[in-house]
Design a protein around this motif. Structure first.
Motif, PDB file in Angstrom:
ATOM      1  N   SER A 119       1.278  -1.402  -0.169  1.00 45.30           N
ATOM      2  CA  SER A 119      -0.222   0.309  -0.067  1.00 45.30           C
ATOM      3  C   SER A 119       0.849   0.997  -0.151  1.00 45.30           C
ATOM      4  N   ASN A 175      -0.522 -16.232   0.969  1.00 46.73           N
ATOM      5  CA  ASN A 175       0.213 -15.186   1.459  1.00 46.73           C
ATOM      6  C   ASN A 175      -0.585 -14.929   2.443  1.00 46.73           C
ATOM      7  N   SER A 179      -0.745  -8.369   5.162  1.00 47.41           N
ATOM      8  CA  SER A 179      -0.727  -7.293   4.714  1.00 47.41           C
ATOM      9  C   SER A 179      -1.056  -7.346   2.805  1.00 47.41           C
ATOM     10  N   THR A 180      -2.196  -6.800   2.238  1.00 40.30           N
ATOM     11  CA  THR A 180      -2.805  -6.995   1.013  1.00 40.30           C
ATOM     12  C   THR A 180      -1.134  -6.921   0.043  1.00 40.30           C
ATOM     13  N   PHE A 205      -1.021  -5.546  -3.947  1.00 42.45           N
ATOM     14  CA  PHE A 205      -1.579  -5.781  -4.293  1.00 42.45           C
ATOM     15  C   PHE A 205      -0.502  -5.717  -6.127  1.00 42.45           C
ATOM     16  N   ASP A 262      -4.859  -8.716  -6.918  1.00 37.10           N
ATOM     17  CA  ASP A 262      -4.773  -8.361  -5.488  1.00 37.10           C
ATOM     18  C   ASP A 262      -4.767 -10.049  -4.610  1.00 37.10           C
ATOM     19  N   SER A 267      -4.027 -11.024  -1.121  1.00 38.67           N
ATOM     20  CA  SER A 267      -4.996 -10.664   0.218  1.00 38.67           C
ATOM     21  C   SER A 267      -4.559 -11.245   1.265  1.00 38.67           C
ATOM     22  N   PRO A 268      -4.033 -10.865   2.641  1.00 36.92           N
ATOM     23  CA  PRO A 268      -3.294 -12.054   3.332  1.00 36.92           C
ATOM     24  C   PRO A 268      -4.523 -13.634   3.846  1.00 36.92           C
ATOM     25  N   ASP A 324      -5.286 -15.974   1.106  1.00 39.03           N
ATOM     26  CA  ASP A 324      -5.135 -16.233   0.426  1.00 39.03           C
ATOM     27  C   ASP A 324      -4.765 -16.927  -0.163  1.00 39.03           C
TER      28      ASP A 324
END
Length: 534
Positions: free
Chosen positions: A77, A237, A241-242, A244, A399, A401-402, A404
């Protein structure tokens, strides 16, 4: 530098990383290839000797690949670029042995003992034997099943759930003593886990807290896919944090025998990049010292050299291009910085210039024409200077994600036709066949029993007892002389011989339980028997 390698038969452990992590090396050779693997994310690369890592045909000392590895990109981010991108062991590491640890236990001896030097290898025949015998009081569970990394140790910061398994009683706990077993694909599978968090990346990219699970599998040497290897890749993940615009690229440095005369191509309709010889005679290449002594040798394939393709089976490629050594096409030099890697993974040169085709139009796929078509855009049609070729093929994952998960499936396919260009044609046909099998859900099963002629009912040959504990008898009627060979389910030779008197006794007492195959040759007739060893 590229070096000639020799086959590694056993797993070897060597200290490699500054954080006391070890590297495990192994080969898979269940079909007509020998594939070098190690648990730092290098596939078809002999990282132990810094050499070529995909031999074809088996035991030929001819090679199709120098190295391959996956690249991963994600943007945080705050704009920080996360990158894991390695090409060969001499260029450094961005992946490290073992699963992600959220409490940084990588140097913990318990972590090292459990994960730091492990590649888990399981055969389908061993699983079948386990299913049939796990409730037998005299049965000992093989270590390959007992040690399967189904669960991680949370005290070491490792996820409780790791490798897939078949949960017979659906209680969520791996209990091989109650019939549970590893969930693998193919006739033999190697499983290993890496992370991008244990050490600093040699690419200078930031770690992303990802955990990568590899299942590399082969089918049978008796199957018509016996020149192909398969990769199932699962990325977790494990961070908070994501990431991106998460992007995955498969890098491959192909060496078709003599690596100095190769070409590169892309087939976007098949989600494939491929490599082929620029001429129809792949000569042996020698490197000599100042006294003209041969110090390295790259054995060529001679006439009608094979081609190799890498295809993604479950995602659409976003781009694909070759990479060049300095001194060739400067638009496609190997990237160095994280930004340059990002550019190459997004259809740009390292210097932010969009890729263009031979007509000056923007393209995501370099040399995307069939070389058999003189009007299509290919290195062959353009009469490019041949050389050492590497390439990347990219999938945009979106994206990330945490917690995922991203799953990708690949096939590495070798075919040899009646010319260098016909090898490309044969390769395309085989890739179509593999993609159809994958889409039908029938690629991952082991075809051993169905693909070979098993003649237990042959009235001219009696093989007994089966299952066998110690001694196997071969009795024949009207056959006096024949040759035989006993192989393991992995295709490894156990024993062979020639019989002149019609009957033979084979002592199998010293061989481990499992599935074996007995082949008997009588003139032009071949009979194959599946033997169960208790």
């Amino acid at each position: 530098m590229k070096k000639l390698i020799t086959s590694i038969i056993l797993i070897a452990l060597f200290g490699t990383f500054t954080n006391a992590q070890a590297t495990s090396f192994i080969t898979l050779e269940n079909n007509n290839t020998v594939a070098d693997l190690n648990n730092t994310g290098f596939i078809y690369h002999d990282a132990q000797n810094e050499g070529q890592g995909l031999e074809f045909p088996k035991n030929s000392e001819q090679f199709m690949m120098y190295s391959s590895a996956f690249w991963f990109y994600g943007k945080a981010s705050d704009g920080l670029i996360g990158l894991s991108a390695q090409t060969s062991s001499s260029d450094g590491y961005d992946q490290f042995p073992g699963p992600h640890s959220n409490n940084n236990s990588y140097n913990n001896q318990a972590y090292q003992n459990e994960y730091g030097s492990m590649i888990w290898v399981v055969e389908r025949a061993t699983i079948d034997y386990h299913i049939a015998n796990y409730n037998n009081s005299n049965y000992t569970i093989p270590s390959s099943i007992l040690d399967w990394p189904a669960h991680g140790d949370p005290s070491l910061g490792v996820s409780e759930n790791l490798a897939p398994f078949v949960d017979v009683d659906n209680n969520g706990i791996y209990e091989p003593e109650n019939g549970d077993y590893p969930k693998i694909k193919g006739c033999i599978a190697a499983y290993f886990i890496t992370n991008d968090d244990a050490e600093t990346h040699d690419s200078n990219g930031s770690s992303m807290g990802i955990e990568i699970h590899y299942m590399i599998y082969q089918l049978s040497e008796f199957d018509d896919l016996n020149k192909s290897n398969f990769i199932d890749l699962t990325v977790y993940n494990r961070s908070d944090s994501t990431h991106f615009d998460f992007t995955t690229s498969l890098f491959a440095d192909a060496d078709i025998g003599n690596y100095t005369d190769d070409y590169f191509g892309t087939d976007s309709t098949r989600n494939m990049m491929y490599f082929y010889n620029s001429t129809n005679d792949d000569t042996t290449y020698y490197i000599q010292d100042n006294q003209n002594n041969i110090i390295e040798e790259y054995q060529g394939y001679g006439k009608n050299p094979p081609a190799i393709g890498l295809t993604c089976l479950n995602h659409t490629l976003s781009s694909s291009a070759y990479l060049m050594w300095p001194g060739n096409n400067t638009d496609f030099l190997y990237p160095n910085t994280p930004v340059e890697h990002y550019n190459m993974m997004n259809s740009q040169t390292p210097n932010f210039i969009p890729w263009v085709d031979n007509n000056g139009n923007s393209t995501n796929f370099i040399f995307n024409g069939d070389p058999n078509n003189s009007n299509a855009w290919s290195e062959y049609a353009e009469n490019e200077t041949a050389g050492d070729r590497a390439g990347i093929m990219t999938v945009k994952n979106g994206d990330f994600s945490p917690q995922d998960t991203i799953s990708l499936a690949y096939a590495i396919v070798i075919e040899r036709g009646n010319s260098n260009l016909n090898s490309v044609t044969q390769l395309i046909g085989k890739v179509d066949e593999i993609r159809q099998l994958y889409n039908a859900g029938s690629l991952s099963s082991c075809p051993e029993d169905a693909s070979i002629t098993v003649n237990e009912d042959n009235n001219s040959i009696a093989v007994y007892p089966n299952p066998v504990n110690d001694v196997l008898n071969i009795e024949t009627q009207n056959i006096d002389q024949y040759s035989y060979k006993v192989t393991s389910s992995k295709g490894q030779l156990i024993k062979d011989g020639h019989v002149k008197h019609g009957n033979e006794i084979l002592n199998l007492n010293n061989y481990p339980p499992g599935v074996y195959f007995l082949k008997i040759w009588n003139n032009d007739n071949v009979d194959t028997f599946k033997i169960i060893k208790n």
